[in-house]
Write a protein that holds these residues in place. Structure first.
Motif, PDB file in Angstrom:
ATOM      1  N   LEU A   5       8.701   9.525  11.488  1.00 10.96           N
ATOM      2  CA  LEU A   5       8.116   9.475  10.155  1.00 10.96           C
ATOM      3  C   LEU A   5       8.170   8.047   9.640  1.00 10.96           C
ATOM      4  CD1 LEU A   5       7.010  10.939   7.607  1.00 10.96           C
ATOM      5  CD2 LEU A   5       9.398  11.201   6.868  1.00 10.96           C
ATOM      6  N   VAL A   6       7.041   7.567   9.121  1.00 13.36           N
ATOM      7  CA  VAL A   6       6.957   6.239   8.524  1.00 13.36           C
ATOM      8  C   VAL A   6       6.801   6.388   7.022  1.00 13.36           C
ATOM      9  CG1 VAL A   6       5.618   4.105   8.358  1.00 13.36           C
ATOM     10  CG2 VAL A   6       5.942   5.209  10.585  1.00 13.36           C
ATOM     11  N   SER A   7       7.675   5.738   6.267  1.00 18.48           N
ATOM     12  CA  SER A   7       7.609   5.756   4.809  1.00 18.48           C
ATOM     13  C   SER A   7       6.974   4.464   4.323  1.00 18.48           C
ATOM     14  CB  SER A   7       9.007   5.900   4.204  1.00 18.48           C
ATOM     15  OG  SER A   7       9.611   7.115   4.598  1.00 18.48           O
ATOM     16  N   VAL A   8       5.883   4.594   3.569  1.00 15.94           N
ATOM     17  CA  VAL A   8       5.210   3.438   2.983  1.00 15.94           C
ATOM     18  C   VAL A   8       5.584   3.382   1.510  1.00 15.94           C
ATOM     19  CG1 VAL A   8       3.012   2.263   2.617  1.00 15.94           C
ATOM     20  CG2 VAL A   8       3.314   3.744   4.618  1.00 15.94           C
ATOM     21  N   CYS A   9       6.313   2.340   1.116  1.00 16.45           N
ATOM     22  CA  CYS A   9       6.848   2.225  -0.239  1.00 16.45           C
ATOM     23  C   CYS A   9       6.003   1.231  -1.032  1.00 16.45           C
ATOM     24  CB  CYS A   9       8.300   1.755  -0.199  1.00 16.45           C
ATOM     25  SG  CYS A   9       9.398   2.863   0.720  1.00 16.45           S
ATOM     26  N   ILE A  10       5.416   1.696  -2.151  1.00 19.90           N
ATOM     27  CA  ILE A  10       4.444   0.891  -2.882  1.00 19.90           C
ATOM     28  C   ILE A  10       4.813   0.802  -4.365  1.00 19.90           C
ATOM     29  CG2 ILE A  10       2.009   0.624  -3.493  1.00 19.90           C
ATOM     30  CD1 ILE A  10       1.289   2.345  -1.096  1.00 19.90           C
ATOM     31  N   PRO A  11       5.129  -0.386  -4.874  1.00 21.65           N
ATOM     32  CA  PRO A  11       5.267  -0.562  -6.319  1.00 21.65           C
ATOM     33  C   PRO A  11       3.885  -0.757  -6.933  1.00 21.65           C
ATOM     34  CG  PRO A  11       5.727  -2.633  -5.225  1.00 21.65           C
ATOM     35  CD  PRO A  11       5.405  -1.640  -4.131  1.00 21.65           C
ATOM     36  N   ALA A  12       3.667  -0.201  -8.118  1.00 26.85           N
ATOM     37  CA  ALA A  12       2.343  -0.307  -8.741  1.00 26.85           C
ATOM     38  C   ALA A  12       2.497  -0.625 -10.216  1.00 26.85           C
ATOM     39  CB  ALA A  12       1.571   1.009  -8.567  1.00 26.85           C
ATOM     40  N   TYR A  13       1.930  -1.756 -10.613  1.00 25.92           N
ATOM     41  CA  TYR A  13       1.961  -2.141 -12.024  1.00 25.92           C
ATOM     42  C   TYR A  13       0.601  -2.696 -12.430  1.00 25.92           C
ATOM     43  CZ  TYR A  13       3.095  -4.464 -16.412  1.00 25.92           C
ATOM     44  OH  TYR A  13       3.090  -4.863 -17.722  1.00 25.92           O
ATOM     45  N   ASN A  14      -0.082  -1.978 -13.310  1.00 25.81           N
ATOM     46  CA  ASN A  14      -1.389  -2.398 -13.830  1.00 25.81           C
ATOM     47  C   ASN A  14      -2.349  -2.798 -12.702  1.00 25.81           C
ATOM     48  OD1 ASN A  14      -0.440  -1.913 -16.386  1.00 25.81           O
ATOM     49  ND2 ASN A  14      -0.211  -4.054 -16.958  1.00 25.81           N
ATOM     50  N   VAL A  15      -2.544  -1.863 -11.790  1.00 27.32           N
ATOM     51  CA  VAL A  15      -3.403  -2.132 -10.618  1.00 27.32           C
ATOM     52  C   VAL A  15      -4.596  -1.173 -10.584  1.00 27.32           C
ATOM     53  CG1 VAL A  15      -1.715  -3.257  -9.111  1.00 27.32           C
ATOM     54  CG2 VAL A  15      -1.761  -0.762  -9.263  1.00 27.32           C
ATOM     55  N   GLU A  16      -5.128  -0.844 -11.744  1.00 27.63           N
ATOM     56  CA  GLU A  16      -6.237   0.108 -11.809  1.00 27.63           C
ATOM     57  C   GLU A  16      -7.439  -0.338 -10.979  1.00 27.63           C
ATOM     58  OE1 GLU A  16      -7.382   0.418 -15.902  1.00 27.63           O
ATOM     59  OE2 GLU A  16      -8.148  -1.640 -16.026  1.00 27.63           O
ATOM     60  N   ASN A  17      -7.621  -1.630 -10.813  1.00 22.57           N
ATOM     61  CA  ASN A  17      -8.784  -2.134 -10.086  1.00 22.57           C
ATOM     62  C   ASN A  17      -8.580  -2.191  -8.576  1.00 22.57           C
ATOM     63  OD1 ASN A  17     -10.259  -2.633 -12.488  1.00 22.57           O
ATOM     64  ND2 ASN A  17      -9.223  -4.593 -12.754  1.00 22.57           N
ATOM     65  N   TYR A  18      -7.340  -1.973  -8.117  1.00 20.12           N
ATOM     66  CA  TYR A  18      -7.040  -2.192  -6.703  1.00 20.12           C
ATOM     67  C   TYR A  18      -6.377  -1.017  -6.000  1.00 20.12           C
ATOM     68  CZ  TYR A  18      -7.221  -6.795  -8.951  1.00 20.12           C
ATOM     69  OH  TYR A  18      -7.582  -7.879  -9.713  1.00 20.12           O
ATOM     70  N   VAL A  19      -5.672  -0.169  -6.742  1.00 22.45           N
ATOM     71  CA  VAL A  19      -4.789   0.803  -6.097  1.00 22.45           C
ATOM     72  C   VAL A  19      -5.547   1.825  -5.254  1.00 22.45           C
ATOM     73  CG1 VAL A  19      -4.709   2.399  -8.079  1.00 22.45           C
ATOM     74  CG2 VAL A  19      -2.772   2.282  -6.464  1.00 22.45           C
ATOM     75  N   GLU A  20      -6.744   2.207  -5.647  1.00 23.37           N
ATOM     76  CA  GLU A  20      -7.491   3.185  -4.857  1.00 23.37           C
ATOM     77  C   GLU A  20      -7.860   2.630  -3.489  1.00 23.37           C
ATOM     78  OE1 GLU A  20     -10.156   5.973  -7.503  1.00 23.37           O
ATOM     79  OE2 GLU A  20     -10.205   3.946  -8.357  1.00 23.37           O
ATOM     80  N   GLU A  21      -8.263   1.365  -3.457  1.00 21.05           N
ATOM     81  CA  GLU A  21      -8.605   0.745  -2.184  1.00 21.05           C
ATOM     82  C   GLU A  21      -7.377   0.603  -1.295  1.00 21.05           C
ATOM     83  OE1 GLU A  21     -11.625  -2.843  -0.792  1.00 21.05           O
ATOM     84  OE2 GLU A  21     -10.522  -3.046  -2.678  1.00 21.05           O
ATOM     85  N   ALA A  22      -6.247   0.264  -1.910  1.00 21.41           N
ATOM     86  CA  ALA A  22      -5.002   0.140  -1.149  1.00 21.41           C
ATOM     87  C   ALA A  22      -4.584   1.487  -0.563  1.00 21.41           C
ATOM     88  CB  ALA A  22      -3.896  -0.412  -2.041  1.00 21.41           C
ATOM     89  N   LEU A  23      -4.610   2.531  -1.394  1.00 23.19           N
ATOM     90  CA  LEU A  23      -4.205   3.857  -0.929  1.00 23.19           C
ATOM     91  C   LEU A  23      -5.164   4.410   0.118  1.00 23.19           C
ATOM     92  CD1 LEU A  23      -2.909   5.598  -4.175  1.00 23.19           C
ATOM     93  CD2 LEU A  23      -1.584   4.824  -2.206  1.00 23.19           C
ATOM     94  N   LYS A  24      -6.421   4.132  -0.020  1.00 21.71           N
ATOM     95  CA  LYS A  24      -7.406   4.566   0.985  1.00 21.71           C
ATOM     96  C   LYS A  24      -7.046   4.000   2.353  1.00 21.71           C
ATOM     97  CE  LYS A  24     -12.440   4.767   1.759  1.00 21.71           C
ATOM     98  NZ  LYS A  24     -12.525   4.166   3.124  1.00 21.71           N
ATOM     99  N   SER A  25      -6.668   2.726   2.385  1.00 21.67           N
ATOM    100  CA  SER A  25      -6.324   2.101   3.660  1.00 21.67           C
ATOM    101  C   SER A  25      -5.060   2.705   4.267  1.00 21.67           C
ATOM    102  CB  SER A  25      -6.163   0.590   3.486  1.00 21.67           C
ATOM    103  OG  SER A  25      -4.944   0.246   2.855  1.00 21.67           O
TER     104      SER A  25
END
Length: 323
Positions: A5-25
């Motif tokens: 199992l690989v855990s991908v740990c992501i902090p997110a702060y005011n990333v409305e313009n980018y987070v969907e593209e990051a999560l898609k990848s």
């Protein structure tokens, strides 16, 4: 384990313009045995609603008060269950095969860390992406990797490049929550130097988004510079504790000289402290990092005078004369 199992740990702060593209990848990885832990660090834009709109059993979202990226990564890490950990930023992108290739590289190598290719793209346009080849794009002993990576003072320590066995992290602890700017420098040195080898993963690729005006890396506040100083102090300490030699002293001297360039002229007390470190190490060999205009001016009148002029225009809000 052949399918850890690989855990991908992501902090997110005011990333409305980018987070969907990051999560898609991340969610479209060819490697299926993943969990994705996103910590919304008190965002005040649409980040929360975007994250709450997902319906994917692999994705776990946590909403927290704003405490900074290091605290968010630690929160995600504490909730993770994976044998392998990837810290990833919510404004970056990874190649679809990145995790699969890095897992393959680490098979049977519990004391090794997988690195990867990386490059920058600008203005949110992937077509501007260019690879940034480095001398450490090969399998190396961990200390050799650090020395070669930092010969010119600084190099990319972006955590998304690496896949790290959890057992190494358990031995070295979490992120230093006192740090904001270049917290990854301190953390990744602590982790990398505790590994036996760094194994390069050809074809696994991080697309690093550059040019974001509000990014942490562009902060020049007093708090940010104090964080940069402390991170540098701790990072150099780790290097010298691992190997105190002529080559590591030269590396640390060059790192501190880069900090001197960055601190001057706004934070002269930090300049003096950084220069004191240099006198106890070696003569630095790095030059002022600057574009053609500022480089030419520094040759004519000295780098300190050139940076003073540049800083004046920056502080007044004028367009810089030299880049």
């Amino acid at each position: 384990m052949k399918n850890p199992l690989v855990s991908v740990c992501i902090p997110a702060y005011n990333v409305e313009n980018y987070v969907e593209e990051a999560l898609k990848s991340v969610l479209e990885q060819t490697y299926s045995n993943i969990e994705v832990l996103v910590v919304n660090d008190g965002s005040i834009d649409k980040t929360k609603s975007i994250l709450d709109s997902y319906n994917d059993s692999r994705l776990k979202v946590f909403h927290c008060l704003n405490r900074g990226a290091a605290a968010s990564r630690n929160y995600a890490l504490n909730q993770s269950k994976g044998k392998l950990i990837k810290f990833f930023d919510a404004d970056d992108i990874m190649s679809q095969n990145m995790i699969e290739k890095q897992v393959e590289v680490l098979q049977g190598k519990n004391r090794c860390i997988a690195s990867a290719e990386w490059g920058r793209f600008y203005d949110d346009k992937l077509e501007t992406f260019k690879l940034n080849p480095e001398r450490v794009w090969k399998n190396m002993h961990s200390t050799d990797w650090v020395v070669n990576s930092l010969k010119e003072g600084f190099n990319m320590m972006q955590p998304g490049i690496f896949l790290i066995p959890k057992r190494i992290i358990d031995q070295m602890g979490g992120w230093n929550e006192k740090l904001s700017l270049i917290d990854d420098f301190e953390y990744m040195l602590r982790i990398l130097l505790n590994a036996e080898e760094i194994h390069f993963t050809s074809g696994a690729r991080l697309f690093y988004r550059s040019g974001i005006s509000e990014s942490l890396s562009r902060q020049k506040s007093r708090k940010a510079m104090e964080s940069a100083y402390l991170s540098t102090e701790l990072g150099c300490q780790y290097i010298l504790e691992k190997e105190d030699s002529q080559r590591t002293r030269k590396v640390c001297a060059n790192i501190w000289q880069q900090r001197v360039f960055e601190f001057y002229p706004a934070f002269k007390d930090l300049v003096m402290k950084a220069e004191k470190h240099i006198t106890n190490l070696d003569n630095p060999t790095v030059s002022l990092p600057a574009g053609p205009g500022l480089s030419l001016l520094s040759k004519l009148i000295g780098w300190k005078a050139a940076k003073t002029i540049h800083h004046f225009y920056y502080q007044k809000g004028f367009r810089p004369l030299f880049k």
